[in-house]
Design a protein around this motif. Structure first.
Motif, mmCIF file in Angstrom:
data_model
loop_
_atom_site.group_PDB
_atom_site.id
_atom_site.type_symbol
_atom_site.label_atom_id
_atom_site.label_comp_id
_atom_site.label_asym_id
_atom_site.label_seq_id
_atom_site.Cartn_x
_atom_site.Cartn_y
_atom_site.Cartn_z
ATOM 1 N N THR A 1 -27.066 19.557 103.008
ATOM 2 C CA THR A 1 -27.990 19.609 104.150
ATOM 3 C C THR A 1 -29.304 20.277 103.753
ATOM 4 O O THR A 1 -30.385 19.756 104.040
ATOM 5 C CB THR A 1 -27.342 20.357 105.334
ATOM 6 O OG1 THR A 1 -26.178 19.646 105.758
ATOM 7 C CG2 THR A 1 -28.306 20.484 106.498
ATOM 8 N N ALA B 1 -32.902 18.231 103.446
ATOM 9 C CA ALA B 1 -33.997 18.736 104.283
ATOM 10 C C ALA B 1 -35.175 19.180 103.420
ATOM 11 O O ALA B 1 -36.342 18.957 103.780
ATOM 12 C CB ALA B 1 -33.511 19.886 105.157
ATOM 13 N N LYS C 1 -37.087 16.039 102.180
ATOM 14 C CA LYS C 1 -37.893 15.412 103.235
ATOM 15 C C LYS C 1 -39.104 16.268 103.602
ATOM 16 O O LYS C 1 -40.194 15.741 103.854
ATOM 17 C CB LYS C 1 -37.026 15.162 104.462
ATOM 18 C CG LYS C 1 -35.943 14.107 104.235
ATOM 19 C CD LYS C 1 -35.133 13.847 105.498
ATOM 20 C CE LYS C 1 -35.960 13.086 106.521
ATOM 21 N NZ LYS C 1 -35.151 12.762 107.724
ATOM 22 N N ALA C 2 -38.900 17.590 103.612
ATOM 23 C CA ALA C 2 -40.021 18.482 103.909
ATOM 24 C C ALA C 2 -41.102 18.378 102.845
ATOM 25 O O ALA C 2 -42.296 18.325 103.155
ATOM 26 C CB ALA C 2 -39.516 19.925 104.028
ATOM 27 N N ARG D 1 -41.583 22.737 108.012
ATOM 28 C CA ARG D 1 -40.993 21.387 108.040
ATOM 29 C C ARG D 1 -39.549 21.388 107.557
ATOM 30 O O ARG D 1 -38.770 20.512 107.945
ATOM 31 C CB ARG D 1 -41.873 20.430 107.226
ATOM 32 C CG ARG D 1 -43.215 20.222 107.924
ATOM 33 C CD ARG D 1 -44.070 19.195 107.270
ATOM 34 N NE ARG D 1 -45.361 19.136 107.961
ATOM 35 C CZ ARG D 1 -46.440 18.566 107.480
ATOM 36 N NH1 ARG D 1 -46.401 17.976 106.279
ATOM 37 N NH2 ARG D 1 -47.551 18.543 108.174
ATOM 38 N N LEU D 2 -39.203 22.360 106.737
ATOM 39 C CA LEU D 2 -37.801 22.507 106.351
ATOM 40 C C LEU D 2 -36.950 22.754 107.595
ATOM 41 O O LEU D 2 -35.909 22.108 107.794
ATOM 42 C CB LEU D 2 -37.653 23.667 105.362
ATOM 43 C CG LEU D 2 -36.231 23.989 104.899
ATOM 44 C CD1 LEU D 2 -35.650 22.863 104.064
ATOM 45 C CD2 LEU D 2 -36.221 25.302 104.105
ATOM 46 N N ASP E 1 -37.770 21.997 110.668
ATOM 47 C CA ASP E 1 -37.819 20.775 111.483
ATOM 48 C C ASP E 1 -36.778 19.759 110.997
ATOM 49 O O ASP E 1 -36.103 19.105 111.800
ATOM 50 C CB ASP E 1 -39.208 20.135 111.423
ATOM 51 C CG ASP E 1 -40.249 20.909 112.212
ATOM 52 O OD1 ASP E 1 -39.860 21.776 113.033
ATOM 53 O OD2 ASP E 1 -41.454 20.657 112.006
ATOM 54 N N ASN E 2 -36.657 19.630 109.684
ATOM 55 C CA ASN E 2 -35.719 18.654 109.133
ATOM 56 C C ASN E 2 -34.263 19.084 109.283
ATOM 57 O O ASN E 2 -33.379 18.229 109.403
ATOM 58 C CB ASN E 2 -36.065 18.365 107.668
ATOM 59 C CG ASN E 2 -37.183 17.370 107.529
ATOM 60 O OD1 ASN E 2 -37.020 16.180 107.778
ATOM 61 N ND2 ASN E 2 -38.374 17.843 107.150
ATOM 62 N N ILE E 3 -34.006 20.378 109.304
ATOM 63 C CA ILE E 3 -32.660 20.850 109.617
ATOM 64 C C ILE E 3 -32.352 20.548 111.087
ATOM 65 O O ILE E 3 -31.266 20.059 111.430
ATOM 66 C CB ILE E 3 -32.499 22.360 109.340
ATOM 67 C CG1 ILE E 3 -32.641 22.661 107.837
ATOM 68 C CG2 ILE E 3 -31.161 22.873 109.877
ATOM 69 C CD1 ILE E 3 -31.517 22.168 106.963
ATOM 70 N N ASN F 1 -33.538 18.203 112.934
ATOM 71 C CA ASN F 1 -33.400 16.757 113.142
ATOM 72 C C ASN F 1 -32.378 16.113 112.203
ATOM 73 O O ASN F 1 -32.259 14.887 112.168
ATOM 74 C CB ASN F 1 -34.760 16.076 112.961
ATOM 75 C CG ASN F 1 -35.729 16.423 114.069
ATOM 76 O OD1 ASN F 1 -35.446 16.205 115.240
ATOM 77 N ND2 ASN F 1 -36.877 16.985 113.701
ATOM 78 N N PHE F 2 -31.649 16.931 111.461
ATOM 79 C CA PHE F 2 -30.717 16.409 110.469
ATOM 80 C C PHE F 2 -29.656 15.544 111.141
ATOM 81 O O PHE F 2 -29.093 15.910 112.170
ATOM 82 C CB PHE F 2 -30.047 17.567 109.727
ATOM 83 C CG PHE F 2 -29.370 17.158 108.455
ATOM 84 C CD1 PHE F 2 -30.120 16.798 107.341
ATOM 85 C CD2 PHE F 2 -27.988 17.129 108.362
ATOM 86 C CE1 PHE F 2 -29.494 16.425 106.157
ATOM 87 C CE2 PHE F 2 -27.357 16.763 107.188
ATOM 88 C CZ PHE F 2 -28.117 16.398 106.082
ATOM 89 N N ASP G 1 -29.416 10.597 107.490
ATOM 90 C CA ASP G 1 -29.877 11.379 106.334
ATOM 91 C C ASP G 1 -28.782 11.455 105.275
ATOM 92 O O ASP G 1 -29.043 11.272 104.082
ATOM 93 C CB ASP G 1 -30.270 12.799 106.765
ATOM 94 C CG ASP G 1 -31.551 12.840 107.568
ATOM 95 O OD1 ASP G 1 -32.454 12.041 107.283
ATOM 96 O OD2 ASP G 1 -31.635 13.685 108.475
#
Length: 270
Positions: free
Chosen positions: A224, A228, A231-232, A248-249, A251-253, A255-256, A260
């Motif tokens: 995970t 993330a 993507k960040a 953004r890290l 944010d990506n967690i 929205n994980f 993904d």
């Protein structure tokens, strides 16, 4: 893909059940660790006073012990909470930050391992080698050890301690002594942000809180963070750096999702 499917189910459980992850952790990254658990869907609590740790851990789904900013007061709290968690069959995760850098850290880890049964131990190569009794030069809390023979070292330690050992680095190695996984997700920029290792351990704590398969949970937390991070980094525009990356890290967690893992998961399972 079978393991990825199980991790997807584990992720759904975290988001659906919001496991309580009790942390006794360090004050450098405590806020980030709390927020990363929240972002994934878990519920963090940061409580380290010896007068309340037994009561607090009794409500928890897992306990994370992190020695990053160690002191004698919290060592006692860690021992008391860990023993109580073991009595209640609540899984305990250890992050041996900077073990070997000082005598206090090395002795504290020795005591913790003697008194507490850990479900997962996650560290960098230097930290795991120190725990395994190997001679390693230490630079603060950063790893300077070679990743050579990482799988064998992790397997031997996992069997010795009857636990899951996770070594995070350029290629992550996770094993329970018989099964093992290699994870190739992540980006080197993760090493430029303080606390991404600590946050990975907290993610493991969230996943462990909803499954009895601690190897699977350790892989889930690490993959995970790796995905993330990728993507960040890929979202950064020219002129943006680690500050934007960190936001953004998270944010990506937050929205994980299943997609993904299916599209990006780079996991070798044996």
């Amino acid at each position: 893909m079978e393991l990825i499917s199980k991790i997807i189910e584990n992720l759904k459980e975290v988001k659906g059940k919001s496991p309580l992850v009790h942390h006794i952790t360090n004050y450098v990254t405590v806020n980030d660790c709390a927020n990363i658990v929240l972002a994934l869907g878990g519920s963090p609590v940061m409580a380290d006073d010896i007068k309340e740790v037994e009561e607090m851990v009794s409500f928890a789904s897992s306990l994370v012990i992190n020695i990053g900013t160690l002191n004698e007061r919290t060592i006692s709290s860690m021992i008391k909470a860990g023993i109580k968690a073991n009595e209640l069959n609540i899984p305990v995760i250890l992050d041996p930050v900077g073990v070997g850098a000082t005598g206090l850290r090395t002795e504290a880890i020795k005591i913790l391992l003697e008194k507490i049964k850990f479900a997962v131990i996650r560290g960098n190569m230097s930290e795991i080698k120190i725990i395994a009794g190997m001679d390693v030069k230490i630079k603060g809390v950063d790893s300077t050890a070679s990743d050579e023979d990482a799988l064998d070292i992790a397997k031997n330690l996992a069997n010795k301690l009857n636990t899951v050992v996770a070594i995070t680095g350029a290629r992550d190695v996770i094993t329970d002594g018989s099964r093992h996984c290699l994870v190739d997700n992540g980006h080197k920029i993760l090493s430029m942000v303080t606390g991404t290792g600590c946050m990975s351990t907290s993610l493991i704590g969230a996943y462990v809180g909803t499954t009895n398969d601690y190897l699977q949970a350790a892989v889930a937390g690490i993959v995970t963070m790796g995905i993330a991070g990728e993507k960040a980094y890929e979202s950064l525009a020219q002129g943006e750096g680690i500050g934007t990356f960190k936001v953004r890290l998270f944010d990506n967690i937050y929205n994980f999702c299943e997609e993904d893992l299916k599209v990006r998961g780079k996991v070798i399972y044996e």
